[in-house]
Each structure stands twice: as C-alpha cells, then as structure tokens.
Write an enzyme that holds these catalytic residues in place. Sequence first.
Site, PDB file in Angstrom:
ATOM      1  N   ARG A 119      12.398 -10.164   4.702  1.00  0.00           N
ATOM      2  CA  ARG A 119      13.033  -8.831   4.736  1.00  0.00           C
ATOM      3  C   ARG A 119      14.142  -8.789   5.787  1.00  0.00           C
ATOM      4  NH1 ARG A 119       7.763  -4.874   4.167  1.00  0.00           N
ATOM      5  NH2 ARG A 119       7.442  -5.500   6.330  1.00  0.00           N
ATOM      6  N   ARG A 173      -9.459   1.672   9.280  1.00  0.00           N
ATOM      7  CA  ARG A 173      -9.028   0.304   9.575  1.00  0.00           C
ATOM      8  C   ARG A 173     -10.204  -0.592   9.962  1.00  0.00           C
ATOM      9  NH1 ARG A 173      -3.511  -0.372  10.029  1.00  0.00           N
ATOM     10  NH2 ARG A 173      -2.286   1.523  10.335  1.00  0.00           N
ATOM     11  N   ARG A 181      -0.564 -10.228  12.623  1.00  0.00           N
ATOM     12  CA  ARG A 181      -1.008  -9.028  11.903  1.00  0.00           C
ATOM     13  C   ARG A 181      -2.005  -9.389  10.808  1.00  0.00           C
ATOM     14  NH1 ARG A 181       4.053  -5.780   9.949  1.00  0.00           N
ATOM     15  NH2 ARG A 181       2.472  -4.210   9.440  1.00  0.00           N
ATOM     16  N   LYS A 211       0.830  -1.220   0.000  1.00  0.00           N
ATOM     17  CA  LYS A 211       0.000   0.000   0.000  1.00  0.00           C
ATOM     18  C   LYS A 211       0.862   1.268   0.000  1.00  0.00           C
ATOM     19  CE  LYS A 211      -2.255  -1.052   3.782  1.00  0.00           C
ATOM     20  NZ  LYS A 211      -1.618  -2.357   4.019  1.00  0.00           N
ATOM     21  N   ARG A 214      13.465  -7.399  11.451  1.00  0.00           N
ATOM     22  CA  ARG A 214      12.702  -6.571  12.379  1.00  0.00           C
ATOM     23  C   ARG A 214      11.682  -7.424  13.125  1.00  0.00           C
ATOM     24  NH1 ARG A 214       9.894  -1.771   9.378  1.00  0.00           N
ATOM     25  NH2 ARG A 214       8.755  -3.587   8.660  1.00  0.00           N
TER      26      ARG A 214
END
Length: 212
Positions: A123, A88, A167, A13, A156
């Site tokens: 990542r 949200r 999430r 996004k 992370r």
Amino acid sequence: MKLILVGAPGAGKGTQAEIISRKLKIPTISTGNILRAAVKNGTPVGLQAKSYMEAGKLVPDEVIIGVIHERLAEPDCENGFILDGVPRTIAQAEALEEAGIVFDDVISLEIDDAEIEARMTGRRTCHACGASYHVVNNPPRVEGVCDACGGVLEQRADDRPETVKHRLEVYHTETEPLKDFYAARDLLRAVPNAGSIEATTAAVMAALEMTV
C-alpha cells in the site's frame, strides 16, 4: 442481526463491515469512533475513558464495554449492529457476555499471513491528498507519484514489513483464540478469502443465510 467481524489486520474487516452495513441496514460500531464520541459528548463512561486517554494509558476493558453498552442502547441499533474492533481478546468477549451483549453470528475472514503481508506492505498513500494506491493491484501511472495531485507517495509506518509482522503476531496471540471461543458457542462462520471484495461479500452473505 447482531454481528462481530474478526480477522487479521488487513483482512478487509472495515471494507466488509461497510458493505454489510448497507445491505442489512444496520450500523457499524467502531470502537475507536464511539470512544471518541463518548469523550466528546461527556457521557459518564466517556469521562472515565477521557481520564485514561489524557494520562496516556490504555482504556480498561470495563470502560470500553461500558461505552459499547451506551452506544448499543441508541435507537439505530434496535434492528442489529456490526461490531468492528471489539472484542480483541477472550477477556473482552467474556466481559461482553457478562454485560448481556449477545450476538447472532461471528464472521471470521480467513486469509493467510503471506497474502496479508503482500496486501499491506504494497500500500502507498499520497502525502498531499491522501489518495491510496497499491504497487501491484492499483499502481499509479508514474511510480511514486500520485495520479490525482502529483504528490509524493509514501508507505505508512503501519504498512512497513516489520510492523505488519508484529501486528500479525499480536493477532495470532491475542485475537485468534476468539475463533475457538465463539465456535464453542456455535456462532463462528468462517469465510475464506475469495479473491475480490465482491466475491468475499457474497461468501459472507451466504454464510449469514445459514442462520437468517
């Protein structure tokens, strides 16, 4: 052109918002950024938000909507905007409607959970300089070592498998119902994952031309 971008965490996004913002010459309104700016500038709604943030509490929907209302009244939003990070939940979407904030299109970036998990858990970020890598799509020359500065590459906390799964669960429970909410208003434009940033941008622009 007044837009909302929705999609799971890691769907792209932020990347697409930045590109569309440049193409359409309209600002991207990030909730986190405008909250911080309103607090820093000491606006009436910013002061309300600050009291919650300093107490370690979630900023209530009505305050968030107030901050958005303030930001959208600024001159650079006259020709449109892209909302990133809000709404949200259905409650936030309803509050935006009640505040008179309307949209031309809602772009939903469609990507399956397995792809999201592979994208996010792969990542790596340099602890020293902040450079970003991906173990499959953009690996460093030496595993675990930053090409730019030789720093240590880390995963992370947000990108750990258990965090990503959580999430995604929150997204499916709280945010995904927005797709039906906006589909019922004939605003939803579903854009399937096209395999690359450029191809996804092209698909987004093609979807927007339905109503441009």
